[in-house]
Scaffold this motif. Sequence first.
Motif, mmCIF file in Angstrom:
data_model
loop_
_atom_site.group_PDB
_atom_site.id
_atom_site.type_symbol
_atom_site.label_atom_id
_atom_site.label_comp_id
_atom_site.label_asym_id
_atom_site.label_seq_id
_atom_site.Cartn_x
_atom_site.Cartn_y
_atom_site.Cartn_z
ATOM 1 N N TRP A 135 -17.173 30.846 -26.643
ATOM 2 C CA TRP A 135 -17.451 31.095 -25.229
ATOM 3 C C TRP A 135 -16.767 30.027 -24.377
ATOM 4 C CZ3 TRP A 135 -23.454 32.195 -25.486
ATOM 5 C CH2 TRP A 135 -23.659 33.432 -26.097
ATOM 6 N N GLY A 136 -15.543 29.698 -24.731
ATOM 7 C CA GLY A 136 -14.782 28.691 -24.010
ATOM 8 C C GLY A 136 -14.954 27.291 -24.552
ATOM 9 N N GLY A 137 -15.695 27.143 -25.643
ATOM 10 C CA GLY A 137 -15.995 25.819 -26.162
ATOM 11 C C GLY A 137 -14.798 25.069 -26.697
ATOM 12 N N THR A 138 -13.850 25.780 -27.319
ATOM 13 C CA THR A 138 -12.700 25.075 -27.885
ATOM 14 C C THR A 138 -11.785 24.519 -26.797
ATOM 15 O OG1 THR A 138 -11.507 27.180 -28.124
ATOM 16 C CG2 THR A 138 -12.715 26.371 -30.052
ATOM 17 N N ARG A 140 -13.247 23.653 -23.474
ATOM 18 C CA ARG A 140 -14.038 22.740 -22.655
ATOM 19 C C ARG A 140 -14.497 21.505 -23.424
ATOM 20 N NH1 ARG A 140 -15.928 27.791 -20.334
ATOM 21 N NH2 ARG A 140 -15.185 27.881 -18.171
ATOM 22 N N LEU A 141 -14.816 21.634 -24.710
ATOM 23 C CA LEU A 141 -15.348 20.479 -25.435
ATOM 24 C C LEU A 141 -14.347 19.325 -25.476
ATOM 25 C CD1 LEU A 141 -17.762 19.319 -26.972
ATOM 26 C CD2 LEU A 141 -16.798 20.299 -29.068
ATOM 27 N N PRO A 142 -13.079 19.541 -25.877
ATOM 28 C CA PRO A 142 -12.137 18.411 -25.852
ATOM 29 C C PRO A 142 -11.850 17.903 -24.449
ATOM 30 C CG PRO A 142 -11.010 20.434 -26.493
ATOM 31 C CD PRO A 142 -12.474 20.732 -26.505
ATOM 32 N N ALA A 143 -11.924 18.772 -23.456
ATOM 33 C CA ALA A 143 -11.704 18.323 -22.083
ATOM 34 C C ALA A 143 -12.802 17.366 -21.633
ATOM 35 C CB ALA A 143 -11.641 19.521 -21.137
ATOM 36 N N VAL A 144 -14.009 17.556 -22.158
ATOM 37 C CA VAL A 144 -15.149 16.725 -21.753
ATOM 38 C C VAL A 144 -15.260 15.464 -22.599
ATOM 39 C CG1 VAL A 144 -17.680 16.643 -21.667
ATOM 40 C CG2 VAL A 144 -16.460 18.621 -20.751
ATOM 41 N N VAL A 145 -15.149 15.581 -23.916
ATOM 42 C CA VAL A 145 -15.418 14.427 -24.790
ATOM 43 C C VAL A 145 -14.167 13.850 -25.433
ATOM 44 C CG1 VAL A 145 -17.723 15.314 -25.276
ATOM 45 C CG2 VAL A 145 -15.875 15.789 -26.892
ATOM 46 N N GLY A 146 -13.017 14.495 -25.248
ATOM 47 C CA GLY A 146 -11.798 14.050 -25.911
ATOM 48 C C GLY A 146 -11.574 14.803 -27.207
ATOM 49 N N GLY A 148 -10.573 13.846 -30.258
ATOM 50 C CA GLY A 148 -11.112 13.289 -31.488
ATOM 51 C C GLY A 148 -12.588 13.572 -31.650
ATOM 52 N N GLU A 149 -13.370 13.347 -30.596
ATOM 53 C CA GLU A 149 -14.808 13.631 -30.659
ATOM 54 C C GLU A 149 -15.045 15.132 -30.853
ATOM 55 O OE1 GLU A 149 -17.305 11.668 -30.812
ATOM 56 O OE2 GLU A 149 -16.780 9.764 -29.857
ATOM 57 N N ALA A 150 -14.260 15.953 -30.161
ATOM 58 C CA ALA A 150 -14.439 17.404 -30.284
ATOM 59 C C ALA A 150 -14.167 17.870 -31.709
ATOM 60 C CB ALA A 150 -13.513 18.128 -29.300
ATOM 61 N N MET A 151 -13.120 17.354 -32.322
ATOM 62 C CA MET A 151 -12.833 17.704 -33.715
ATOM 63 C C MET A 151 -13.998 17.322 -34.620
ATOM 64 S SD MET A 151 -9.846 19.133 -34.441
ATOM 65 C CE MET A 151 -8.199 19.396 -33.777
ATOM 66 N N LEU A 153 -17.205 16.850 -33.890
ATOM 67 C CA LEU A 153 -18.407 17.646 -33.645
ATOM 68 C C LEU A 153 -18.250 19.069 -34.164
ATOM 69 C CD1 LEU A 153 -19.224 16.500 -30.003
ATOM 70 C CD2 LEU A 153 -20.296 15.744 -32.115
ATOM 71 N N ALA A 154 -17.122 19.703 -33.850
ATOM 72 C CA ALA A 154 -16.946 21.111 -34.203
ATOM 73 C C ALA A 154 -16.718 21.326 -35.693
ATOM 74 C CB ALA A 154 -15.795 21.712 -33.405
ATOM 75 N N LEU A 155 -16.060 20.376 -36.345
ATOM 76 C CA LEU A 155 -15.754 20.551 -37.762
ATOM 77 C C LEU A 155 -16.895 20.116 -38.673
ATOM 78 C CD1 LEU A 155 -12.044 19.321 -37.779
ATOM 79 C CD2 LEU A 155 -12.882 21.684 -37.757
ATOM 80 N N SER A 156 -17.715 19.180 -38.216
ATOM 81 C CA SER A 156 -18.812 18.691 -39.054
ATOM 82 C C SER A 156 -20.105 19.452 -38.845
ATOM 83 C CB SER A 156 -19.067 17.203 -38.780
ATOM 84 O OG SER A 156 -19.615 17.016 -37.485
ATOM 85 N N GLY A 157 -20.317 19.949 -37.634
ATOM 86 C CA GLY A 157 -21.590 20.594 -37.313
ATOM 87 C C GLY A 157 -22.738 19.613 -37.175
ATOM 88 N N ARG A 158 -22.438 18.316 -37.098
ATOM 89 C CA ARG A 158 -23.503 17.320 -37.068
ATOM 90 C C ARG A 158 -24.256 17.356 -35.739
ATOM 91 N NH1 ARG A 158 -22.339 12.209 -34.783
ATOM 92 N NH2 ARG A 158 -20.265 12.047 -33.840
ATOM 93 N N VAL A 159 -25.460 16.813 -35.755
ATOM 94 C CA VAL A 159 -26.343 16.821 -34.591
ATOM 95 C C VAL A 159 -26.251 15.485 -33.864
ATOM 96 C CG1 VAL A 159 -28.720 17.043 -33.793
ATOM 97 C CG2 VAL A 159 -27.901 18.471 -35.682
#
Length: 226
Positions: A135-138, A140-146, A148-151, A153-159
Motif C-alpha cells: 500500500w505504498g510502503g516500499t 514511503r518507508l525508505p523515504a521516512v527512515v532511510g 538501510g533502516e527500511a531494508m 525492517l521489511a526483510l527481518s519482520g522484527r518488532v
Amino acid sequence: MIETATDGGVRVVTLDRPDRRNALTPAALDALEAAVAGADVPVVFLRGAGSAFCAGADLDAVAALDGRDAAAAFARRGQEVASTIADADAVVVAGIDGPARGGGVELALACDVRVATPEATFAETGATIGLFGAWGGTARLPAVVGLGEAMDLALSGRVLDADEALRTGLVSRIVDDPRAVAAEIAANDPEALRVIKNRLRDDAERGVQERREAEAFADLHADFER
C-alpha cells in the motif's frame, strides 16, 4: 468499521474493529478514504479502537482474492487510500497506541505526523507470511527512515518498540495522549497549515519548489495582520 466524530478543529477517525485489531477489509478501506476525504476541518486524527492501532489488511480478505488481477487491484486500492491520506487538504495525525503491523504501518506512513504512546509497537511482517506491504510502503518507508533502516525492517519482520521508532524517525514524538498533539496543531491558522503541508510534501525540482514557496508566502501575507 470506521467511526468519525468532530471535536473543534479536529475530525477523529477511528478504525473500529477491535476484535480483529482493526484489520482492514476492502469495505473498511472505502470508508476510511471517505472519512478522510470528507473532512472539512484543518486536522484529522487517525486512531485505532481497543488495544491496537491497526493490524493491516484483513488476512481473510487477502486469502479470498481470486487470482493475480484481484490481488493487484487490492494493492492499488490500498495505495489509493494511502494517497488520499497523504494528499488531503487537512493535516492528518496518526496516533499509534499498541501494535501497528503491515498495512497499519503503511497507513501511518501516509500521515503527515505520527506520534506514539509508550505502548506502541511497529513491524512490517509481510515477509514472515510470504508477502510484503504493497500500500505504498516500499516507497514511503525508505523515504521516512532511510534505505538501510527500511531494508532491515521489511526483510527481518522484527518488532520496533516506541523508543526505537522514535530513533529511526518512524514517529516524531512519544506521548501519553496523541489526541493532544492533533489539538495542538489544530490551534494554528488553518490556511497556514494547508500551505505548509503542501510545501513540505512538494517533491518538484528545488528551483520549482522555491518559486512555489515564495508565491505561497505572498498569498498568505496578503491576509497577514500583525
